[in-house]
Design a protein around this motif. Structure first.
Motif, PDB file in Angstrom:
ATOM      1  N   ARG A  64       0.649  -1.267   0.071  1.00  0.00           N
ATOM      2  CA  ARG A  64      -0.072   0.074  -0.056  1.00  0.00           C
ATOM      3  C   ARG A  64       1.130   1.466  -0.043  1.00  0.00           C
ATOM      4  O   ARG A  64       0.549   2.368  -0.704  1.00  0.00           O
ATOM      5  CB  ARG A  64      -0.960  -0.182   1.196  1.00  0.00           C
ATOM      6  CG  ARG A  64      -1.987  -1.033   1.161  1.00  0.00           C
ATOM      7  CD  ARG A  64      -3.095  -0.772   2.225  1.00  0.00           C
ATOM      8  NE  ARG A  64      -4.277  -1.985   2.280  1.00  0.00           N
ATOM      9  CZ  ARG A  64      -4.942  -1.975   2.994  1.00  0.00           C
ATOM     10  NH1 ARG A  64      -5.335  -1.187   4.115  1.00  0.00           N
ATOM     11  NH2 ARG A  64      -5.979  -3.024   2.934  1.00  0.00           N
TER      12      ARG A  64
ATOM     13  N   GLU B 123       2.149   1.665  -3.417  1.00  0.00           N
ATOM     14  CA  GLU B 123       1.008   2.292  -4.307  1.00  0.00           C
ATOM     15  C   GLU B 123       1.074   3.667  -4.065  1.00  0.00           C
ATOM     16  O   GLU B 123       0.865   4.597  -5.222  1.00  0.00           O
ATOM     17  CB  GLU B 123      -0.233   1.399  -4.230  1.00  0.00           C
ATOM     18  CG  GLU B 123      -0.067   0.126  -4.759  1.00  0.00           C
ATOM     19  CD  GLU B 123      -0.006   0.160  -6.289  1.00  0.00           C
ATOM     20  OE1 GLU B 123      -0.616   0.875  -7.025  1.00  0.00           O
ATOM     21  OE2 GLU B 123       0.880  -0.530  -6.758  1.00  0.00           O
ATOM     22  N   HIS B 124       0.922   4.196  -2.948  1.00  0.00           N
ATOM     23  CA  HIS B 124       0.843   5.627  -2.562  1.00  0.00           C
ATOM     24  C   HIS B 124       2.055   6.402  -3.376  1.00  0.00           C
ATOM     25  O   HIS B 124       1.847   7.426  -3.740  1.00  0.00           O
ATOM     26  CB  HIS B 124       0.939   5.830  -1.096  1.00  0.00           C
ATOM     27  CG  HIS B 124      -0.678   5.660  -0.753  1.00  0.00           C
ATOM     28  ND1 HIS B 124      -1.514   6.608  -0.654  1.00  0.00           N
ATOM     29  CD2 HIS B 124      -1.034   4.700   0.078  1.00  0.00           C
ATOM     30  CE1 HIS B 124      -2.534   6.084   0.036  1.00  0.00           C
ATOM     31  NE2 HIS B 124      -2.135   5.175   0.315  1.00  0.00           N
TER      32      HIS B 124
ATOM     33  N   ARG C  66       3.696   5.505  -5.831  1.00  0.00           N
ATOM     34  CA  ARG C  66       3.406   5.225  -7.379  1.00  0.00           C
ATOM     35  C   ARG C  66       2.292   6.415  -7.943  1.00  0.00           C
ATOM     36  O   ARG C  66       2.483   6.776  -9.192  1.00  0.00           O
ATOM     37  CB  ARG C  66       3.012   3.858  -7.929  1.00  0.00           C
ATOM     38  CG  ARG C  66       4.103   2.960  -7.787  1.00  0.00           C
ATOM     39  CD  ARG C  66       3.758   1.837  -8.379  1.00  0.00           C
ATOM     40  NE  ARG C  66       4.861   0.740  -8.664  1.00  0.00           N
ATOM     41  CZ  ARG C  66       4.591  -0.472  -8.099  1.00  0.00           C
ATOM     42  NH1 ARG C  66       3.523  -1.064  -7.542  1.00  0.00           N
ATOM     43  NH2 ARG C  66       5.811  -1.261  -8.128  1.00  0.00           N
ATOM     44  N   SER C  67       1.698   6.976  -7.030  1.00  0.00           N
ATOM     45  CA  SER C  67       0.730   7.854  -7.347  1.00  0.00           C
ATOM     46  C   SER C  67       0.998   9.320  -7.078  1.00  0.00           C
ATOM     47  O   SER C  67       0.132  10.354  -6.814  1.00  0.00           O
ATOM     48  CB  SER C  67      -0.600   7.458  -6.640  1.00  0.00           C
ATOM     49  OG  SER C  67      -0.845   6.183  -7.006  1.00  0.00           O
ATOM     50  N   GLN C  68       2.421   9.640  -7.098  1.00  0.00           N
ATOM     51  CA  GLN C  68       2.768  10.961  -6.662  1.00  0.00           C
ATOM     52  C   GLN C  68       2.339  12.193  -7.734  1.00  0.00           C
ATOM     53  O   GLN C  68       2.406  11.696  -8.804  1.00  0.00           O
ATOM     54  CB  GLN C  68       4.259  11.111  -6.104  1.00  0.00           C
ATOM     55  CG  GLN C  68       4.336  10.268  -4.963  1.00  0.00           C
ATOM     56  CD  GLN C  68       4.100  10.759  -3.792  1.00  0.00           C
ATOM     57  OE1 GLN C  68       4.496  11.891  -3.354  1.00  0.00           O
ATOM     58  NE2 GLN C  68       3.215  10.439  -2.962  1.00  0.00           N
ATOM     59  N   THR C  69       2.390  13.248  -7.365  1.00  0.00           N
ATOM     60  CA  THR C  69       2.053  14.451  -8.311  1.00  0.00           C
ATOM     61  C   THR C  69       3.394  14.521  -8.922  1.00  0.00           C
ATOM     62  O   THR C  69       3.709  15.270 -10.079  1.00  0.00           O
ATOM     63  CB  THR C  69       1.539  15.494  -7.826  1.00  0.00           C
ATOM     64  OG1 THR C  69       2.382  16.126  -6.749  1.00  0.00           O
ATOM     65  CG2 THR C  69       0.138  15.289  -7.119  1.00  0.00           C
TER      66      THR C  69
ATOM     67  N   THR D 262       6.764  14.590 -11.250  1.00  0.00           N
ATOM     68  CA  THR D 262       7.024  13.907 -12.504  1.00  0.00           C
ATOM     69  C   THR D 262       8.585  13.525 -12.978  1.00  0.00           C
ATOM     70  O   THR D 262       8.497  12.944 -13.976  1.00  0.00           O
ATOM     71  CB  THR D 262       6.192  14.975 -13.499  1.00  0.00           C
ATOM     72  OG1 THR D 262       6.699  16.100 -13.495  1.00  0.00           O
ATOM     73  CG2 THR D 262       4.637  15.073 -13.336  1.00  0.00           C
TER      74      THR D 262
ATOM     75  N   PRO E 188      -0.134  12.653  -2.198  1.00  0.00           N
ATOM     76  CA  PRO E 188       0.317  12.700  -3.342  1.00  0.00           C
ATOM     77  C   PRO E 188       1.414  13.860  -3.485  1.00  0.00           C
ATOM     78  O   PRO E 188       2.190  13.730  -4.600  1.00  0.00           O
ATOM     79  CB  PRO E 188      -1.009  13.052  -4.180  1.00  0.00           C
ATOM     80  CG  PRO E 188      -1.829  12.557  -3.389  1.00  0.00           C
ATOM     81  CD  PRO E 188      -1.507  12.689  -1.669  1.00  0.00           C
ATOM     82  N   GLU E 189       1.628  14.749  -2.771  1.00  0.00           N
ATOM     83  CA  GLU E 189       2.485  15.850  -3.042  1.00  0.00           C
ATOM     84  C   GLU E 189       3.656  15.785  -2.318  1.00  0.00           C
ATOM     85  O   GLU E 189       4.695  16.623  -2.338  1.00  0.00           O
ATOM     86  CB  GLU E 189       1.806  17.443  -2.764  1.00  0.00           C
ATOM     87  CG  GLU E 189       1.684  17.643  -1.325  1.00  0.00           C
ATOM     88  CD  GLU E 189       0.500  16.742  -0.774  1.00  0.00           C
ATOM     89  OE1 GLU E 189       0.135  16.788   0.589  1.00  0.00           O
ATOM     90  OE2 GLU E 189      -0.422  15.942  -1.439  1.00  0.00           O
TER      91      GLU E 189
END
Length: 233
Positions: free
Chosen positions: A28, A31-32, A34-37, A39, A81-82
Motif C-alpha cells: 500500500r 502504491e501511494h 506510485r501515485s505522486q504528483t 513527474t 500525493p504531493e
C-alpha cells in the motif's frame, strides 16, 4: 540481504527508502508512492531483511540509493500525493539543506520541529552517510531522533522543519517505549533533550504515559472510533 527496487527509474532525481524489518506488507505504501504528483524520475527501494535492525536497514538503503536526495518513510504509511514534490522543491531551493522533516498525522502524531520522525524524513545522501547514518545502538527507539540531532550537530548544512511536508501514518506505531534508550538519548544530548523533549508539561506527561504503556491502547481505540487528535511525543 534484500534491497528490492519497487519503483525503478534511470538517473533518479529522488530516492525513497523503506525499511521493512521484519517483513511487513509494504504494497500500500508503494502504491501511494506510485501515485505522486512528482513527474521527475524517482526510485523506491524496500530493504527487506529480518537479520537487520531498522537503523541498519535505513543505512543499507542510503548506501544503495542512486539519487543525491533520499526520502525516508516506513512500510505502513500513506504518503500524500504531493510528498515527493514538496521534498524536491525544498532541497532545490535550499542548497545548504541537509535534513528535512515534517508533520505526521494519523495513528502516529508529531507536529513540532526537531523530533525527526523516521517515517517522514529526507536527507542529502552524502551528508547522512558522512555523519555515520543511523545508529543501531538506538534501534528500535529514538534512532531517528538521535540521527536528526547528530545531523544538526555534525553535518555541514542546515536542518529544517517544513509544515508542507506532511505524512500520513494510519496505524498506531509498533515501536515500544525503551527506558534505557530514552536515558541514553537524554545523557548523550542533554541540552537538546531539555529544550525539545522537556519543553512543556504536556510533553513530559505524554512521555510518562507512553513509558507506562498507556498511550498505544488508547490510540488504537480512538483510531477504531475514527478519532484523530494531534499528539506529539
Amino acid at each position: 540481504m534484500t534491497v528490492e527496487h519497487a519503483v525503478v527509474a534511470p538517473n533518479p532525481v529522488l530516492s525513497v527508502v523503506i525499511p521493512s524489518v521484519p517483513a511487513h506488507d509494504h504494497s500500500r505504501t508503494v502504491e501511494h508512492l506510485r501515485s505522486q504528483t512528482f513527474t521527475d524520475p524517482y526510485e523506491v527501494l524496500v530493504v527487506d531483511d529480518a537479520s537487520l535492525d531498522r537503523s541498519a536497514a535505513r543505512n543499507r538503503g542510503l548506501e544503495s540509493a542512486a539519487a543525491d536526495v533520499v526520502a525516508l518513510t516506513d512500510d505502513d504509511t500513506a504518503p500524500p500525493p504531493e510528498w515527493l514534490a514538496t521534498i524536491h522543491r525544498a532541497f532545490a531551493n535550499n542548497p545548504d539543506l541537509v535534513c528535512l522533516e515534517g508533520p505526521v498525522y494519523g495513528g502516529c502524531r508529531s507536529d513540532v520541529p526537531r523530533h525527526y520522525v523516521g517515517c517522514n524524513l529526507a536527507v542529502r545522501r552524502a551528508d547522512a552517510l558522512a555523519v555515520g547514518g543511523f545508529k543501531s545502538e538506538f534501534s528500535e527507539w529514538r534512532e531517528d531522533v538521535e540521527f536528526g540531532w547528530r545531523m544538526e550537530r555534525d553535518a555541514d548544512g542546515t536542518c529544517r522543519f517544513d509544515p508542507a511536508m506532511r505524512m500520513c501514518h494510519p496505524s498506531v506505531p509498533r515501536t515500544a517505549f525503551d527506558a534505557t534508550l530514552e536515558h541514553e538519548l537524554k545523557t548523550s544530548y542533554p541540552h537538546r533533550y531539555a529544550t525539545i523533549m522537556n519543553a512543556s508539561v504536556r510533553k513530559r506527561l505524554y512521555r510518562r504515559c507512553r513509558s507506562a504503556g498507556l498511550t498505544q491502547p488508547i490510540h488504537r481505540l480512538l483510531n477504531a472510533l475514527g478519532y484523530r487528535r494531534s499528539v506529539g511525543d
